[in-house]
Scaffold this motif. Structure first.
Motif, PDB file in Angstrom:
ATOM      1  N   LEU A 182       0.829  -1.163   0.167  1.00  0.00           N
ATOM      2  CA  LEU A 182       0.020   0.476  -0.158  1.00  0.00           C
ATOM      3  C   LEU A 182       0.989   0.894  -0.455  1.00  0.00           C
ATOM      4  O   LEU A 182       1.909   1.469   0.711  1.00  0.00           O
ATOM      5  CB  LEU A 182      -1.518   0.252   1.387  1.00  0.00           C
ATOM      6  CG  LEU A 182      -1.833  -1.077   1.272  1.00  0.00           C
ATOM      7  CD1 LEU A 182      -2.619  -0.534   2.286  1.00  0.00           C
ATOM      8  CD2 LEU A 182      -2.329  -1.072  -0.075  1.00  0.00           C
ATOM      9  N   THR A 183       0.381   2.822  -0.562  1.00  0.00           N
ATOM     10  CA  THR A 183       1.279   3.816  -0.524  1.00  0.00           C
ATOM     11  C   THR A 183      -0.023   4.380   0.052  1.00  0.00           C
ATOM     12  O   THR A 183      -1.168   3.765   0.538  1.00  0.00           O
ATOM     13  CB  THR A 183       1.974   3.623  -2.056  1.00  0.00           C
ATOM     14  OG1 THR A 183       0.726   4.478  -2.512  1.00  0.00           O
ATOM     15  CG2 THR A 183       2.349   3.096  -3.278  1.00  0.00           C
ATOM     16  N   ASP A 184       0.507   5.669   0.166  1.00  0.00           N
ATOM     17  CA  ASP A 184       0.318   7.142   0.543  1.00  0.00           C
ATOM     18  C   ASP A 184      -1.062   7.029  -0.095  1.00  0.00           C
ATOM     19  O   ASP A 184      -1.960   8.329   0.857  1.00  0.00           O
ATOM     20  CB  ASP A 184       1.134   7.874   0.895  1.00  0.00           C
ATOM     21  CG  ASP A 184       1.961   8.095   1.977  1.00  0.00           C
ATOM     22  OD1 ASP A 184       1.510   7.157   2.695  1.00  0.00           O
ATOM     23  OD2 ASP A 184       2.950   8.871   1.813  1.00  0.00           O
ATOM     24  N   ASN A 185      -1.303   6.619  -1.399  1.00  0.00           N
ATOM     25  CA  ASN A 185      -2.805   6.913  -2.127  1.00  0.00           C
ATOM     26  C   ASN A 185      -3.099   6.031  -2.913  1.00  0.00           C
ATOM     27  O   ASN A 185      -3.945   6.001  -3.914  1.00  0.00           O
ATOM     28  CB  ASN A 185      -2.661   8.400  -3.453  1.00  0.00           C
ATOM     29  CG  ASN A 185      -0.913   8.650  -3.894  1.00  0.00           C
ATOM     30  OD1 ASN A 185      -0.716   7.345  -3.375  1.00  0.00           O
ATOM     31  ND2 ASN A 185      -1.112   9.723  -4.034  1.00  0.00           N
ATOM     32  N   GLY A 186      -2.571   4.787  -2.356  1.00  0.00           N
ATOM     33  CA  GLY A 186      -3.450   3.806  -3.056  1.00  0.00           C
ATOM     34  C   GLY A 186      -2.499   2.620  -2.163  1.00  0.00           C
ATOM     35  O   GLY A 186      -1.996   2.408  -1.993  1.00  0.00           O
ATOM     36  N   SER A 187      -2.082   1.929  -3.999  1.00  0.00           N
ATOM     37  CA  SER A 187      -1.677   0.592  -4.064  1.00  0.00           C
ATOM     38  C   SER A 187      -0.246   0.547  -5.430  1.00  0.00           C
ATOM     39  O   SER A 187      -0.789   1.107  -6.295  1.00  0.00           O
ATOM     40  CB  SER A 187      -1.721  -0.549  -3.843  1.00  0.00           C
ATOM     41  OG  SER A 187      -2.987  -0.751  -5.077  1.00  0.00           O
ATOM     42  N   VAL A 188       0.674  -0.493  -5.047  1.00  0.00           N
ATOM     43  CA  VAL A 188       1.810  -0.903  -5.934  1.00  0.00           C
ATOM     44  C   VAL A 188       1.836  -2.570  -6.533  1.00  0.00           C
ATOM     45  O   VAL A 188       2.230  -2.824  -5.284  1.00  0.00           O
ATOM     46  CB  VAL A 188       2.848   0.101  -6.515  1.00  0.00           C
ATOM     47  CG1 VAL A 188       3.949  -0.085  -5.083  1.00  0.00           C
ATOM     48  CG2 VAL A 188       4.209  -0.283  -7.389  1.00  0.00           C
ATOM     49  N   THR A 189       1.164  -2.730  -7.189  1.00  0.00           N
ATOM     50  CA  THR A 189       2.234  -4.276  -7.461  1.00  0.00           C
ATOM     51  C   THR A 189       3.043  -5.030  -8.173  1.00  0.00           C
ATOM     52  O   THR A 189       2.572  -4.173  -9.824  1.00  0.00           O
ATOM     53  CB  THR A 189      -0.040  -4.637  -7.722  1.00  0.00           C
ATOM     54  OG1 THR A 189      -0.354  -4.429  -6.837  1.00  0.00           O
ATOM     55  CG2 THR A 189       0.862  -6.187  -7.794  1.00  0.00           C
ATOM     56  N   LEU A 190       3.899  -5.828  -8.513  1.00  0.00           N
ATOM     57  CA  LEU A 190       4.792  -5.829  -9.580  1.00  0.00           C
ATOM     58  C   LEU A 190       4.527  -6.869  -9.329  1.00  0.00           C
ATOM     59  O   LEU A 190       4.749  -7.888  -9.019  1.00  0.00           O
ATOM     60  CB  LEU A 190       6.440  -5.265  -8.975  1.00  0.00           C
ATOM     61  CG  LEU A 190       7.244  -5.712 -10.052  1.00  0.00           C
ATOM     62  CD1 LEU A 190       7.100  -5.090 -11.308  1.00  0.00           C
ATOM     63  CD2 LEU A 190       8.850  -5.413  -8.794  1.00  0.00           C
ATOM     64  N   THR A 191       4.890  -8.096 -10.767  1.00  0.00           N
ATOM     65  CA  THR A 191       5.009  -9.145 -11.292  1.00  0.00           C
ATOM     66  C   THR A 191       6.207  -9.432 -11.590  1.00  0.00           C
ATOM     67  O   THR A 191       6.738  -8.574 -12.360  1.00  0.00           O
ATOM     68  CB  THR A 191       3.704  -9.747 -11.622  1.00  0.00           C
ATOM     69  OG1 THR A 191       3.184  -9.262 -13.150  1.00  0.00           O
ATOM     70  CG2 THR A 191       2.791  -9.480 -11.068  1.00  0.00           C
ATOM     71  N   ASP A 192       6.712 -10.613 -12.413  1.00  0.00           N
ATOM     72  CA  ASP A 192       7.447 -10.648 -13.604  1.00  0.00           C
ATOM     73  C   ASP A 192       7.397  -9.898 -15.125  1.00  0.00           C
ATOM     74  O   ASP A 192       7.809  -9.395 -15.663  1.00  0.00           O
ATOM     75  CB  ASP A 192       7.612 -12.041 -13.331  1.00  0.00           C
ATOM     76  CG  ASP A 192       6.640 -13.300 -14.245  1.00  0.00           C
ATOM     77  OD1 ASP A 192       5.481 -12.795 -13.508  1.00  0.00           O
ATOM     78  OD2 ASP A 192       6.980 -13.776 -14.835  1.00  0.00           O
ATOM     79  N   THR A 193       6.125  -9.611 -15.007  1.00  0.00           N
ATOM     80  CA  THR A 193       5.597  -8.859 -16.413  1.00  0.00           C
ATOM     81  C   THR A 193       4.387  -7.328 -16.519  1.00  0.00           C
ATOM     82  O   THR A 193       5.349  -6.902 -17.071  1.00  0.00           O
ATOM     83  CB  THR A 193       4.561 -10.667 -18.074  1.00  0.00           C
ATOM     84  OG1 THR A 193       3.314 -10.168 -16.286  1.00  0.00           O
ATOM     85  CG2 THR A 193       5.606 -11.149 -17.082  1.00  0.00           C
ATOM     86  N   SER A 194       4.713  -6.573 -15.271  1.00  0.00           N
ATOM     87  CA  SER A 194       4.110  -5.843 -15.253  1.00  0.00           C
ATOM     88  C   SER A 194       4.134  -4.995 -14.167  1.00  0.00           C
ATOM     89  O   SER A 194       4.541  -5.522 -13.077  1.00  0.00           O
ATOM     90  CB  SER A 194       2.205  -6.387 -15.797  1.00  0.00           C
ATOM     91  OG  SER A 194       2.014  -6.272 -14.588  1.00  0.00           O
TER      92      SER A 194
END
Length: 261
Positions: free
Chosen positions: A217-229
């Motif tokens: 989670l971030t201050d204003n949402g979220s960030v998600t990392l996979t091996d392709t995106s």
């Protein structure tokens, strides 16, 4: 103040002089969610070892890593115990929304059961992007945070006696099932959760032993990392871009502060 107490505060950016009470738990959970990534990189790299207090301190604090539910909720559990909370660990079965069925690998979700003024609560910092960021009471009351709405329902079935429900901000219009759990089966020793890690690492139906995943989670949402995106949510708006293997290592290091090779 113990080393774990000091180190965990430093890891999540919480001052040593801040008293940890039930009323300040929201702050602890918010800081933890934004500091510790939900990630399976050691599993993909085949570098997992037995779950112990020393292992968690080294992995999450010394090496600045994250972890899955049994890592993140276990170290938070140890921190809460250090600060005088009456809590234990429980295991649940997550719900697969694509298949509209309970996951078949068993009780592999770990969360914290906390008692305060004779009221039971779930505390969970290890459920990916589905974190309530506040204790959720067993009485059915809806808890609202920056991440959405959350509640617990009393049920009677062979899988457990309570269900954790969620309605994520900007993402869900209706309530969704998170997991079912048995509140009567409690764990005080985190080493008893090594069975969970073994299932997650080895089971053919495990969702976490096939491709890398890092989310926070971030201050204003979220960030998600996979091996392709790389997918980012900022104030309710989603953006997604494809990445290469070289991009992955760079993003893990720069965006999540995790060294990965």
């Amino acid at each position: 103040m113990s080393n774990l107490n000091v180190q965990f505060r430093q890891r999540i950016g919480l001052a040593e002089n801040v008293a940890i009470t039930f009323d300040t738990l929201n702050t602890v959970l918010e800081k933890t969610a934004r500091a510790l990534a939900f990630e399976n990189l050691p599993i993909i790299a085949k570098e997992t070892t037995r779950l112990t207090k020393e292992y968690l301190i080294n992995k999450i604090i010394n090496k600045q890593g994250g972890g899955l539910c049994y890592d993140l909720n276990s170290i938070l559990y140890l921190f809460l115990k250090e600060n005088g909370f009456n809590c234990s660990l429980i295991r649940g079965i997550t719900f697969n929304h694509e298949k509209q069925a309970w996951n078949t690998i068993g009780r592999t979700h770990v969360a914290i059961l906390l008692t305060h003024h004779r009221q039971l609560y779930i505390v969970d910092t290890g459920f990916g992007g589905n974190l309530p960021l506040a204790p959720v009471p067993f009485n059915g009351e809806v808890v609202t945070s920056d991440n959405g709405e959350f509640r617990i329902e009393k049920v009677e079935n062979e899988l457990g006696d309570y269900i954790f429900h969620m309605k994520l901000k900007h993402k869900d219009r209706d309530w969704k099932i998170g997991y079912v759990f048995d509140s009567t089966v409690k764990y005080e020793n985190i080493e008893d959760l090594n069975e969970v890690q073994t299932i997650i690492v080895e089971h053919q139906n495990s969702p976490f032993n096939k491709r890398p995943l890092v989310t926070r989670l971030t201050d204003n949402g979220s960030v998600t990392l996979t091996d392709t995106s790389l997918t980012e949510w900022v104030n309710g708006k989603e953006s997604k871009r494809e990445i290469s293997a070289e991009d992955f290592e760079k993003i893990v290091n720069e965006r999540f502060g995790i060294k990965y090779h």
